[in-house]
Motif scaffolding. Structure first.
Motif, PDB file in Angstrom:
ATOM      1  N   LEU A 249       0.822  -1.208   0.000  1.00  0.00           N
ATOM      2  CA  LEU A 249       0.000   0.000   0.000  1.00  0.00           C
ATOM      3  C   LEU A 249       0.859   1.262   0.000  1.00  0.00           C
ATOM      4  O   LEU A 249       0.500   2.271  -0.624  1.00  0.00           O
ATOM      5  N   THR A 250       1.991   1.215   0.685  1.00  0.00           N
ATOM      6  CA  THR A 250       2.883   2.376   0.688  1.00  0.00           C
ATOM      7  C   THR A 250       3.489   2.589  -0.689  1.00  0.00           C
ATOM      8  O   THR A 250       3.619   3.735  -1.152  1.00  0.00           O
ATOM      9  N   TRP A 251       3.834   1.495  -1.358  1.00  0.00           N
ATOM     10  CA  TRP A 251       4.370   1.640  -2.718  1.00  0.00           C
ATOM     11  C   TRP A 251       3.297   2.195  -3.651  1.00  0.00           C
ATOM     12  O   TRP A 251       3.594   2.978  -4.557  1.00  0.00           O
ATOM     13  N   LEU A 252       2.030   1.795  -3.436  1.00  0.00           N
ATOM     14  CA  LEU A 252       0.938   2.345  -4.239  1.00  0.00           C
ATOM     15  C   LEU A 252       0.886   3.860  -4.099  1.00  0.00           C
ATOM     16  O   LEU A 252       0.656   4.586  -5.066  1.00  0.00           O
ATOM     17  N   SER A 253       1.123   4.341  -2.875  1.00  0.00           N
ATOM     18  CA  SER A 253       1.063   5.774  -2.612  1.00  0.00           C
ATOM     19  C   SER A 253       2.306   6.501  -3.077  1.00  0.00           C
ATOM     20  O   SER A 253       2.231   7.659  -3.502  1.00  0.00           O
ATOM     21  N   ALA A 254       3.466   5.841  -3.005  1.00  0.00           N
ATOM     22  CA  ALA A 254       4.732   6.499  -3.361  1.00  0.00           C
ATOM     23  C   ALA A 254       5.616   5.552  -4.162  1.00  0.00           C
ATOM     24  O   ALA A 254       6.637   5.063  -3.665  1.00  0.00           O
ATOM     25  N   PRO A 255       5.242   5.276  -5.417  1.00  0.00           N
ATOM     26  CA  PRO A 255       6.028   4.337  -6.229  1.00  0.00           C
ATOM     27  C   PRO A 255       7.406   4.862  -6.610  1.00  0.00           C
ATOM     28  O   PRO A 255       8.232   4.108  -7.118  1.00  0.00           O
ATOM     29  N   ASP A 256       7.640   6.135  -6.353  1.00  0.00           N
ATOM     30  CA  ASP A 256       8.943   6.721  -6.661  1.00  0.00           C
ATOM     31  C   ASP A 256       9.955   6.497  -5.546  1.00  0.00           C
ATOM     32  O   ASP A 256      11.122   6.872  -5.683  1.00  0.00           O
ATOM     33  N   ALA A 257       9.544   5.873  -4.432  1.00  0.00           N
ATOM     34  CA  ALA A 257      10.451   5.726  -3.288  1.00  0.00           C
ATOM     35  C   ALA A 257      10.277   4.333  -2.680  1.00  0.00           C
ATOM     36  O   ALA A 257       9.555   4.164  -1.696  1.00  0.00           O
ATOM     37  N   ILE A 258      10.934   3.338  -3.282  1.00  0.00           N
ATOM     38  CA  ILE A 258      10.790   1.965  -2.794  1.00  0.00           C
ATOM     39  C   ILE A 258      11.289   1.828  -1.364  1.00  0.00           C
ATOM     40  O   ILE A 258      10.823   0.969  -0.612  1.00  0.00           O
ATOM     41  N   GLN A 259      12.233   2.686  -0.973  1.00  0.00           N
ATOM     42  CA  GLN A 259      12.728   2.592   0.400  1.00  0.00           C
ATOM     43  C   GLN A 259      11.624   2.860   1.420  1.00  0.00           C
ATOM     44  O   GLN A 259      11.611   2.295   2.511  1.00  0.00           O
ATOM     45  N   GLY A 260      10.678   3.716   1.077  1.00  0.00           N
ATOM     46  CA  GLY A 260       9.561   3.991   1.966  1.00  0.00           C
ATOM     47  C   GLY A 260       8.661   2.784   2.118  1.00  0.00           C
ATOM     48  O   GLY A 260       8.205   2.462   3.226  1.00  0.00           O
ATOM     49  N   ALA A 261       8.397   2.090   1.012  1.00  0.00           N
ATOM     50  CA  ALA A 261       7.551   0.906   1.056  1.00  0.00           C
ATOM     51  C   ALA A 261       8.233  -0.201   1.859  1.00  0.00           C
ATOM     52  O   ALA A 261       7.593  -0.895   2.665  1.00  0.00           O
TER      53      ALA A 261
END
Length: 271
Positions: free
Chosen positions: A79-91
């Motif tokens: 879900l985090t990658w869905l929200s911020a696909p530009d930052a895999i480190q966040g996911a």
């Protein structure tokens, strides 16, 4: 070293203009291509080279804990990658941050519980199953009397037994790393139904905590090893999310099912 400043001691990595060393060895000449990642991780944590048995069991734990399907941590990462696909480190971080008392933290909790129980006997460990069962019974009873949760018992899905447990116990016997923590853990499985009055099978996360404790991994590091393993699993989950997305469906379904609950300032609102 100049006397007008203090150094920063480390036994890990040190770099110069021309070299990189790790634990006193040349990274390129002595480690790359010669040491696998699991062995290196064990050495970084303990500053000791693992025996063949220790290396095998450390790697077995990493494999056992890498992925367990659509757990909350995996869903959080997707879900985090869905929200911020530009930052895999966040996911990836989102999934790791979910490691706690219910998911991923059980290994540390179990290892600590076992170590505390063993500390009571002060090195005079039992010599047979009767003795181990008595120690396990006492440990469980004391924890329950104090109102605490007994870690390593039960699983939300594997009600008939976690398939990882028997395999890890057998491997530890095979590789000569079956120590007091695993012996006590196995005893917990034998006595728990009678002590607790219900059947709670041993779980794989608890078994991994016992394995790591017998490998002399410091107790505060146990959850870190679990997160190391789950990091690989989360990367797999994110790679699959990129190939076959499901996070948008989860978001859409939850959003569509949302129901407003009126605020009742006079007391709890009944659904």
């Amino acid at each position: 070293m100049s006397s007008n400043h203090e150094g920063y001691p480390t036994s890990l990595g040190v770099s110069t203009v021309d070299t990189i060393s790790l634990m006193g060895r040349d990274l390129s000449a002595d480690l790359i291509g010669k040491v696998d990642f699991g062995d290196l991780a064990y050495q970084l944590i303990t500053l000791r080279e693992p025996t063949a048995g220790q290396a095998a069991m450390f790697n077995a734990v990493l494999v056992a804990l890498a992925d367990h399907g659509f757990t909350p941590t995996a869903i959080a990462a997707r879900l985090t990658w869905l929200s911020a696909p530009d930052a895999i480190q966040g996911a990836l971080a989102a999934g790791l941050l979910g490691g706690g008392s219910r998911f991923l933290g059980v290994s540390e909790d179990t290892g600590t519980f076992l170590a505390d129980a063993l500390a009571v006997v002060d090195g005079q460990v039992p010599t047979d199953d009767i003795g181990w069962d008595a120690l396990a019974t006492s440990a469980i009873q004391q924890r329950r009397k104090a109102g605490g949760f007994v870690p390593g018992l039960g699983h939300h899905l594997h009600k008939n037994g976690d398939p990882r447990v028997a395999r890890l116990l057998a491997l530890a016997q095979e590789h000569g790393t079956y120590g007091p923590h695993l012996a006590l853990f196995a005893a917990m499985g034998r006595v728990a139904p009678d002590v607790l009055g219900k059947r709670l099978p041993l779980n794989g996360a608890g078994a991994c905590g016992a394995v790591l404790a017998d490998l002399d991994v410091p107790l505060p590091m146990l959850r870190g090893v679990v997160l190391l393993a789950r990091c690989a699993g989360l990367l797999g989950q994110l790679a699959e999310e990129m190939r076959t997305p499901i996070a948008s469906r989860i978001f859409t379904q939850v959003e569509a099912a949302a129901e407003y609950l009126p605020i009742d300032h006079d007391g709890p609102t009944q659904a």
